[in-house]
Motif scaffolding. Sequence first.
Motif, PDB file in Angstrom:
ATOM      1  N   GLY A   1       0.823  -1.193   0.000  1.00 14.46           N
ATOM      2  CA  GLY A   1       0.000   0.000   0.000  1.00 14.46           C
ATOM      3  C   GLY A   1       0.859   1.245   0.000  1.00 14.46           C
ATOM      4  N   PRO A   2       0.280   2.386  -0.382  1.00 19.57           N
ATOM      5  CA  PRO A   2       1.040   3.624  -0.457  1.00 19.57           C
ATOM      6  C   PRO A   2       1.362   4.165   0.927  1.00 19.57           C
ATOM      7  CG  PRO A   2      -1.262   4.046  -0.901  1.00 19.57           C
ATOM      8  CD  PRO A   2      -1.100   2.547  -0.780  1.00 19.57           C
ATOM      9  N   VAL A   3       2.499   4.849   1.019  1.00 21.53           N
ATOM     10  CA  VAL A   3       2.919   5.467   2.269  1.00 21.53           C
ATOM     11  C   VAL A   3       3.224   6.926   1.979  1.00 21.53           C
ATOM     12  CG1 VAL A   3       4.650   5.467   4.080  1.00 21.53           C
ATOM     13  CG2 VAL A   3       3.869   3.307   3.126  1.00 21.53           C
ATOM     14  N   ALA A   4       2.592   7.833   2.706  1.00 20.60           N
ATOM     15  CA  ALA A   4       2.806   9.258   2.510  1.00 20.60           C
ATOM     16  C   ALA A   4       3.889   9.736   3.466  1.00 20.60           C
ATOM     17  CB  ALA A   4       1.517  10.026   2.751  1.00 20.60           C
ATOM     18  N   LEU A   5       5.074  10.056   2.938  1.00 15.09           N
ATOM     19  CA  LEU A   5       6.141  10.577   3.772  1.00 15.09           C
ATOM     20  C   LEU A   5       6.103  12.096   3.814  1.00 15.09           C
ATOM     21  CD1 LEU A   5       9.034   8.228   2.654  1.00 15.09           C
ATOM     22  CD2 LEU A   5       7.643   8.076   4.710  1.00 15.09           C
ATOM     23  N   LEU A   6       5.548  12.706   2.802  1.00 15.26           N
ATOM     24  CA  LEU A   6       5.409  14.155   2.737  1.00 15.26           C
ATOM     25  C   LEU A   6       3.950  14.497   2.491  1.00 15.26           C
ATOM     26  CD1 LEU A   6       8.366  15.076   0.357  1.00 15.26           C
ATOM     27  CD2 LEU A   6       8.280  15.415   2.809  1.00 15.26           C
ATOM     28  N   SER A   7       3.532  15.614   3.032  1.00 18.84           N
ATOM     29  CA  SER A   7       2.174  16.064   2.758  1.00 18.84           C
ATOM     30  C   SER A   7       2.104  16.535   1.310  1.00 18.84           C
ATOM     31  CB  SER A   7       1.792  17.210   3.693  1.00 18.84           C
ATOM     32  OG  SER A   7       2.527  18.373   3.353  1.00 18.84           O
ATOM     33  N   GLU A   8       0.915  16.682   0.799  1.00 14.92           N
ATOM     34  CA  GLU A   8       0.731  17.153  -0.577  1.00 14.92           C
ATOM     35  C   GLU A   8       1.335  18.552  -0.732  1.00 14.92           C
ATOM     36  OE1 GLU A   8       0.024  17.352  -4.483  1.00 14.92           O
ATOM     37  OE2 GLU A   8      -0.163  15.569  -3.234  1.00 14.92           O
ATOM     38  N   LYS A   9       1.158  19.405   0.260  1.00 14.03           N
ATOM     39  CA  LYS A   9       1.708  20.762   0.195  1.00 14.03           C
ATOM     40  C   LYS A   9       3.242  20.706   0.136  1.00 14.03           C
ATOM     41  CE  LYS A   9       1.629  25.262   2.392  1.00 14.03           C
ATOM     42  NZ  LYS A   9       1.058  26.095   3.432  1.00 14.03           N
ATOM     43  N   ASP A  10       3.871  19.829   0.946  1.00 10.42           N
ATOM     44  CA  ASP A  10       5.325  19.683   0.918  1.00 10.42           C
ATOM     45  C   ASP A  10       5.796  19.208  -0.450  1.00 10.42           C
ATOM     46  OD1 ASP A  10       5.681  20.503   3.536  1.00 10.42           O
ATOM     47  OD2 ASP A  10       5.560  18.470   4.343  1.00 10.42           O
ATOM     48  N   ARG A  11       5.066  18.280  -1.050  1.00  8.82           N
ATOM     49  CA  ARG A  11       5.447  17.800  -2.386  1.00  8.82           C
ATOM     50  C   ARG A  11       5.349  18.922  -3.414  1.00  8.82           C
ATOM     51  NH1 ARG A  11       2.987  13.030  -0.523  1.00  8.82           N
ATOM     52  NH2 ARG A  11       0.991  13.499  -1.449  1.00  8.82           N
TER      53      ARG A  11
END
Length: 155
Positions: free
Chosen positions: A74-84
């Motif tokens: 499954g996907p893992v979010a290491l950065l928020s969308e804003k950080d990306r």
Amino acid sequence: MIRYDLVCDKNHTFDSWFTDSAAYEKLSAGGLVTCPHCGSARVSKAIMAPAVKRTDRDQPALPSAPAGAPAESGPVALLSEKDRQIRAFLRAVRRHVLENAENVGDRFPEEARRMHAGETEERAIYGGASLEEVRALHEEGIEVLPLPRLPEEGN
């Protein structure tokens, strides 16, 4: 695998991975768990918050195993969308400068001064300058900006 936050008798904090809690106990009892800061073998577990996966959130949990260990699918979010988005913007700015400006290297302060004084035509340049040189340029009324350094350049 289990990760423990540890603290030595000199109050240095660090963490370490163990196969299981029994492995930690065995290694600790044998004096084989030592502080990387001072070498003390008087090490104990620090108070830790448990890593509990929440089911009431839309975001996936962060991985708790070290690199190379089998991971849950499954996907893992290491950065928020804003950080990306911010990182993507910084990459775009940096790419634009590198593709459209002249690298003058360590001559940057001198070239910026020459352009400001009208001794040479104005053009987009980039290069190296010390903090003192940048301050001096600002005091002289010459506008300069740092080229964004990307996070992966420091790794």
